[in-house]
Motif scaffolding. Structure first.
Motif: not given
Length: 298
Positions: A62-73, A281-298
């Motif tokens: 999850y290294r890339k997903i962790i970094a992307a989500l932390v950057a979004k707060g 997670q190795e192939d679509s980390p940015a897309e997974i981070a975007e999904i999680l960002d949206k649903i966590a903020k909903a």
């Protein structure tokens, strides 16, 4: 229970892994103390996004997903299951059961008192993570499931059968090779080495060896009754539940449709099929981070 602990130096200088380790000691029912490692990044006061890995990976997935989500707060928590990553590793295969894994992660979750959780789970991260949702539905805000399921004595596939046979019969379990084979993109040598870091030799791989044999794909497997009971709760779970499976996973292909059909919270959600293999997670980390960002903020 004899317990192995991977030396800390095995985790020094890993590629794209700047995260400080956190540890919590839990106790097995037999009294054995087990140290469980987890990443905990971002503001502690924020609602957590929980990322659960499966077999035979660890939180590095999850290294890339962790970094992307932390950057979004966001606050992002990624544990290593017992037997994997920086967590302790019981030495005997018989030390590992499905119910023990659920109990270990339940103890960790309640000790941290995590609430308002958005969960992403894949592979065994779902077999265990969905059991946590069923056990503590009040603690979860939303779930995103990728390439996972909750079997109750059936649901095997040709892909899983091939994996089971390989995992039980290969004289050496090649962790980096397995991660590469289940990823759509070519991993770097440094990434492959990071996946192999938790396992100095074969004696550390008892959990990795045992996990495939524990999946309850026949009526005779243990945990069939417990998973059926979990499904009774999940079939009443009306909070957001999104499937984000990949388009090239021979192990779990088609299981997203069952999740969508049986879990009320899945109705009307923006389900998606992502590009990738089993380890999406190795192939679509940015897309997974975007999904999680949206649903966590909903």
């Amino acid at each position: 229970m004899d317990v192995l602990r991977t030396p800390d130096e095995r985790f020094e200088g890993l590629a794209d892994w700047p995260f400080a380790p956190n540890y919590l000691e839990i106790r097995d029912a037999d009294g054995t103390a087990l140290r469980l490692h987890y990443v905990d990044e971002g503001p502690r006061e924020a609602a957590p996004i929980l990322l659960m890995h499966g077999e035979p990976s660890w939180a590095y997935l999850y290294r890339k997903i962790i970094a992307a989500l932390v950057a979004k707060g966001h606050r992002v928590i990624a544990p290593d299951l017992i037997g994997f990553g920086r967590s302790d590793k019981p030495a005997a295969r018989t030390d590992y059961t499905y119910e023990r894994h659920v109990a270990w992660m339940s103890a960790w979750l309640t000790a941290l008192d995590l609430k308002d959780i958005t969960l992403f789970c894949q592979d065994w991260g779902g077999l265990i993570g969905l059991r946590l949702v069923a056990a503590f539905p009040e603690r979860f805000k939303a779930v995103v499931a990728g390439n996972t399921f909750l079997p109750v004595g059936g649901g095997s596939s040709d892909g899983f059968t091939a994996w089971l046979n390989f995992s039980q019969n290969a004289p050496v379990l090649p962790i980096g090779f397995i991660l590469q084979g289940g990823s759509g993109r070519e991993l770097t040598e440094a990434e492959v080495a990071a996946y192999e870091a938790p396992f100095p030799d074969e004696s550390y791989k008892a959990g990795a060896r045992q996990f495939p044999a524990l999946v309850p794909v026949t009526p005779e497997h243990p945990s069939v009754a417990e998973n059926k009971a979990a499904w009774e709760v999940l079939e009443r779970f009306d909070k957001p539940f999104i499937t984000a499976f990949s388009d090239n996973d021979p192990v779990t292909r088609g299981m997203d449709a069952t999740l969508q059909a049986r879990i009320p919270g899945a109705k009307g959600q923006p389900h998606v099929t992502l590009s990738g293999g089993h380890f999406l997670q190795e192939d679509s980390p940015a897309e997974i981070a975007e999904i999680l960002d949206k649903i966590a903020k909903a």
